[in-house]
Write an enzyme that holds these catalytic residues in place. Sequence first.
Site, PDB file in Angstrom:
ATOM      1  N   ASP A   1       5.539 -16.018  -0.873  1.00  0.00           N
ATOM      2  CA  ASP A   1       5.678 -14.645  -0.403  1.00  0.00           C
ATOM      3  C   ASP A   1       5.891 -14.695   1.099  1.00  0.00           C
ATOM      4  O   ASP A   1       5.067 -15.225   1.830  1.00  0.00           O
ATOM      5  CB  ASP A   1       4.411 -13.855  -0.734  1.00  0.00           C
ATOM      6  CG  ASP A   1       4.559 -12.358  -0.526  1.00  0.00           C
ATOM      7  OD1 ASP A   1       5.254 -11.958   0.412  1.00  0.00           O
ATOM      8  OD2 ASP A   1       3.968 -11.609  -1.304  1.00  0.00           O
TER       9      ASP A   1
ATOM     10  N   SER B   1      -0.748  -2.178  -5.911  1.00  0.00           N
ATOM     11  CA  SER B   1      -1.813  -2.313  -4.933  1.00  0.00           C
ATOM     12  C   SER B   1      -2.986  -1.385  -5.220  1.00  0.00           C
ATOM     13  O   SER B   1      -2.810  -0.259  -5.689  1.00  0.00           O
ATOM     14  CB  SER B   1      -1.263  -2.003  -3.539  1.00  0.00           C
ATOM     15  OG  SER B   1      -2.301  -1.973  -2.577  1.00  0.00           O
TER      16      SER B   1
ATOM     17  N   LYS C   1      -3.712 -14.632  -3.612  1.00  0.00           N
ATOM     18  CA  LYS C   1      -2.597 -14.450  -2.680  1.00  0.00           C
ATOM     19  C   LYS C   1      -3.106 -14.649  -1.258  1.00  0.00           C
ATOM     20  O   LYS C   1      -4.097 -14.036  -0.856  1.00  0.00           O
ATOM     21  CB  LYS C   1      -2.004 -13.048  -2.834  1.00  0.00           C
ATOM     22  CG  LYS C   1      -0.851 -12.740  -1.895  1.00  0.00           C
ATOM     23  CD  LYS C   1      -0.310 -11.344  -2.174  1.00  0.00           C
ATOM     24  CE  LYS C   1       0.836 -10.988  -1.246  1.00  0.00           C
ATOM     25  NZ  LYS C   1       0.367 -10.829   0.160  1.00  0.00           N
TER      26      LYS C   1
ATOM     27  N   TYR D   1      -8.376  -6.192  -3.132  1.00  0.00           N
ATOM     28  CA  TYR D   1      -9.045  -6.944  -2.077  1.00  0.00           C
ATOM     29  C   TYR D   1     -10.508  -7.091  -2.490  1.00  0.00           C
ATOM     30  O   TYR D   1     -10.968  -6.448  -3.436  1.00  0.00           O
ATOM     31  CB  TYR D   1      -8.948  -6.211  -0.736  1.00  0.00           C
ATOM     32  CG  TYR D   1      -7.534  -6.020  -0.244  1.00  0.00           C
ATOM     33  CD1 TYR D   1      -6.892  -7.024   0.465  1.00  0.00           C
ATOM     34  CD2 TYR D   1      -6.839  -4.830  -0.480  1.00  0.00           C
ATOM     35  CE1 TYR D   1      -5.595  -6.863   0.926  1.00  0.00           C
ATOM     36  CE2 TYR D   1      -5.537  -4.660  -0.028  1.00  0.00           C
ATOM     37  CZ  TYR D   1      -4.926  -5.681   0.666  1.00  0.00           C
ATOM     38  OH  TYR D   1      -3.634  -5.515   1.112  1.00  0.00           O
TER      39      TYR D   1
ATOM     40  N   SER E   1       1.145 -17.333   1.113  1.00  0.00           N
ATOM     41  CA  SER E   1       1.443 -16.080   1.811  1.00  0.00           C
ATOM     42  C   SER E   1       0.652 -15.985   3.103  1.00  0.00           C
ATOM     43  O   SER E   1      -0.485 -16.467   3.184  1.00  0.00           O
ATOM     44  CB  SER E   1       1.098 -14.888   0.903  1.00  0.00           C
ATOM     45  OG  SER E   1       1.154 -13.663   1.609  1.00  0.00           O
TER      46      SER E   1
ATOM     47  N   ARG F   1      -1.424  -5.039  17.019  1.00  0.00           N
ATOM     48  CA  ARG F   1       0.016  -5.004  16.781  1.00  0.00           C
ATOM     49  C   ARG F   1       0.685  -4.447  18.028  1.00  0.00           C
ATOM     50  O   ARG F   1       1.086  -3.293  18.077  1.00  0.00           O
ATOM     51  CB  ARG F   1       0.327  -4.154  15.551  1.00  0.00           C
ATOM     52  CG  ARG F   1      -0.365  -4.695  14.307  1.00  0.00           C
ATOM     53  CD  ARG F   1       0.059  -3.932  13.086  1.00  0.00           C
ATOM     54  NE  ARG F   1      -0.603  -4.454  11.916  1.00  0.00           N
ATOM     55  CZ  ARG F   1      -0.197  -4.243  10.678  1.00  0.00           C
ATOM     56  NH1 ARG F   1       0.890  -3.538  10.469  1.00  0.00           N
ATOM     57  NH2 ARG F   1      -0.843  -4.736   9.667  1.00  0.00           N
TER      58      ARG F   1
ATOM     59  N   GLY G   1       0.809  -1.214   0.000  1.00  0.00           N
ATOM     60  CA  GLY G   1       0.000   0.000   0.000  1.00  0.00           C
ATOM     61  C   GLY G   1       0.841   1.262   0.000  1.00  0.00           C
ATOM     62  O   GLY G   1       2.032   1.234  -0.293  1.00  0.00           O
TER      63      GLY G   1
ATOM     64  N   HIS H   1       0.639 -12.793   4.490  1.00  0.00           N
ATOM     65  CA  HIS H   1       0.668 -11.327   4.510  1.00  0.00           C
ATOM     66  C   HIS H   1       1.897 -10.807   5.255  1.00  0.00           C
ATOM     67  O   HIS H   1       1.852  -9.780   5.944  1.00  0.00           O
ATOM     68  CB  HIS H   1      -0.610 -10.752   5.127  1.00  0.00           C
ATOM     69  CG  HIS H   1      -1.098  -9.497   4.446  1.00  0.00           C
ATOM     70  ND1 HIS H   1      -2.039  -9.502   3.456  1.00  0.00           N
ATOM     71  CD2 HIS H   1      -0.750  -8.200   4.600  1.00  0.00           C
ATOM     72  CE1 HIS H   1      -2.265  -8.273   3.040  1.00  0.00           C
ATOM     73  NE2 HIS H   1      -1.490  -7.453   3.723  1.00  0.00           N
TER      74      HIS H   1
ATOM     75  N   ILE I   1      11.771 -13.788   2.463  1.00  0.00           N
ATOM     76  CA  ILE I   1      12.915 -13.784   1.549  1.00  0.00           C
ATOM     77  C   ILE I   1      13.842 -12.625   1.910  1.00  0.00           C
ATOM     78  O   ILE I   1      13.441 -11.462   1.895  1.00  0.00           O
ATOM     79  CB  ILE I   1      12.461 -13.650   0.089  1.00  0.00           C
ATOM     80  CG1 ILE I   1      11.578 -14.842  -0.324  1.00  0.00           C
ATOM     81  CG2 ILE I   1      13.660 -13.496  -0.841  1.00  0.00           C
ATOM     82  CD1 ILE I   1      12.305 -16.157  -0.382  1.00  0.00           C
ATOM     83  N   ARG I   2      15.086 -12.947   2.207  1.00  0.00           N
ATOM     84  CA  ARG I   2      16.087 -11.933   2.524  1.00  0.00           C
ATOM     85  C   ARG I   2      17.388 -12.129   1.748  1.00  0.00           C
ATOM     86  O   ARG I   2      18.235 -11.239   1.733  1.00  0.00           O
ATOM     87  CB  ARG I   2      16.407 -11.941   4.029  1.00  0.00           C
ATOM     88  CG  ARG I   2      15.210 -11.640   4.936  1.00  0.00           C
ATOM     89  CD  ARG I   2      14.723 -10.209   4.773  1.00  0.00           C
ATOM     90  NE  ARG I   2      13.648  -9.886   5.694  1.00  0.00           N
ATOM     91  CZ  ARG I   2      12.355 -10.025   5.422  1.00  0.00           C
ATOM     92  NH1 ARG I   2      11.976 -10.476   4.219  1.00  0.00           N
ATOM     93  NH2 ARG I   2      11.433  -9.715   6.317  1.00  0.00           N
TER      94      ARG I   2
ATOM     95  N   THR J   1      -5.991 -10.538  -3.063  1.00  0.00           N
ATOM     96  CA  THR J   1      -5.377 -10.798  -1.761  1.00  0.00           C
ATOM     97  C   THR J   1      -6.457 -11.147  -0.754  1.00  0.00           C
ATOM     98  O   THR J   1      -7.396 -10.385  -0.541  1.00  0.00           O
ATOM     99  CB  THR J   1      -4.584  -9.573  -1.276  1.00  0.00           C
ATOM    100  OG1 THR J   1      -3.528  -9.302  -2.208  1.00  0.00           O
ATOM    101  CG2 THR J   1      -3.976  -9.825   0.087  1.00  0.00           C
TER     102      THR J   1
ATOM    103  N   GLN K   1      -3.443  -5.528  -8.067  1.00  0.00           N
ATOM    104  CA  GLN K   1      -3.886  -6.254  -6.884  1.00  0.00           C
ATOM    105  C   GLN K   1      -5.122  -5.605  -6.289  1.00  0.00           C
ATOM    106  O   GLN K   1      -5.219  -4.377  -6.216  1.00  0.00           O
ATOM    107  CB  GLN K   1      -2.771  -6.289  -5.838  1.00  0.00           C
ATOM    108  CG  GLN K   1      -3.137  -6.948  -4.521  1.00  0.00           C
ATOM    109  CD  GLN K   1      -3.719  -5.973  -3.496  1.00  0.00           C
ATOM    110  OE1 GLN K   1      -3.611  -4.748  -3.655  1.00  0.00           O
ATOM    111  NE2 GLN K   1      -4.352  -6.481  -2.465  1.00  0.00           N
TER     112      GLN K   1
END
Length: 398
Positions: A311, A110, A256, A132, A278, A167, A84, A280, A314-315, A158, A130
């Site tokens: 998804d 997005s 996704k 929703y 995924s 959070r 986003g 998210h 990944i680093r 998604t 993408q």
Amino acid sequence: MSSTRTWFESVAEAERRAQRALPPSVFAAIRAGAESGVTLSENVLAFSQLQLLPTVADLPSDRELATTVMGMPVSLPVLLSPTGVQAVHPDGELAVARAAKEADTIMGVSAFASSPVEAIAQVTSKFFYQTYWTGTREMLAHRLERARAAGACGLILTLDWCFDFRRDWGSPWIPQHLDARAIFRYLPELVRRPEYVRRYLATGGPPDLGVPNMADLRGEVPGFFTAFEEWMRTPPPTWEDIAWLRAQWGGAFMIKGITRVDDARKAKALGVTAISVSNHGGNNLDSTPATIRCLPAIVDAVGDDVEILLDGGIRRGSDVVKALALGARAVMIGRPYLWGLAASGSLGVTNVLEILRAGVSETLYALGKRSIMELERTDVLVPDGFVIRSDCDNGRGR
């Protein structure tokens, strides 16, 4: 090459530079995950449990990294996942689009992007739109037609989001608009990040938190949280709704957010082109397994008929190789390229992609592989109990 002022040699360094460049609240908005961040951490840590066995002779002098995803050719198996409002840099999605074009890969755009899809299409022709499941069917059809007219080569739906606001380890307050009250609240952080402020002043002022791709039938552009509220108020889709959307789009179509075998089989029955395994990025339901642990069972269930992407977590280029060896056609990245964007704009996104490209190539070399197409599960040592194999009748592990 070693890191310099304008170049970095690892995704970890991109993250450190992003943290130094961004106001703490902006960095935290990217970094935070749901609840205690268990899934966010597990996405990354799970890759360290997979081991590779290098060989030492008859190694290939050249390696081929190209593949196709939903019919689109790419020069490396790394796509830019849709994210986003990209207020980490004034150029936002346009900078990402330039990097995607230079790297010859696909960008996900997005519905909540800060740049209109038409502007992104002026920069790169390789992008998936993408969305929703949000608003009425009429509104969805209108937005899809707009993306199609702009040249989107595929649609990503998604579904891995449960509107989790818990959070509790770092997600900051995010304003509806950057008005005087919001700027005053952020002022202590902005004073500590003068280069961030300078970038925006040089391009006309603070970031616009509107989401132009969510414009209504009259063309009115909502603010981020107005659009988010529309999404929250929309009843969640049924499989019948998803089938309608796939038919409405009529082209390459990805779901996704799948982590269960039974959901993967239902998606296959709808005739989807691709599935992105995924969670998210750890921003959905915390304590969800790492996506790399869910990947092999989904590949076994539907991989001959549906393209499978991964998804999450990944680093490094070696992470990409591990995912491909376990059956993914390609991977998608989110936070890493946002860190690159924050550090150095379009150049930073390019930097991240080139780090991953080099890492994939070097890992192939060490494994004695001339192409990503030669990768097999036997190239990865998978510990007992690593793979999540869900019972497709009741979803319980076995």
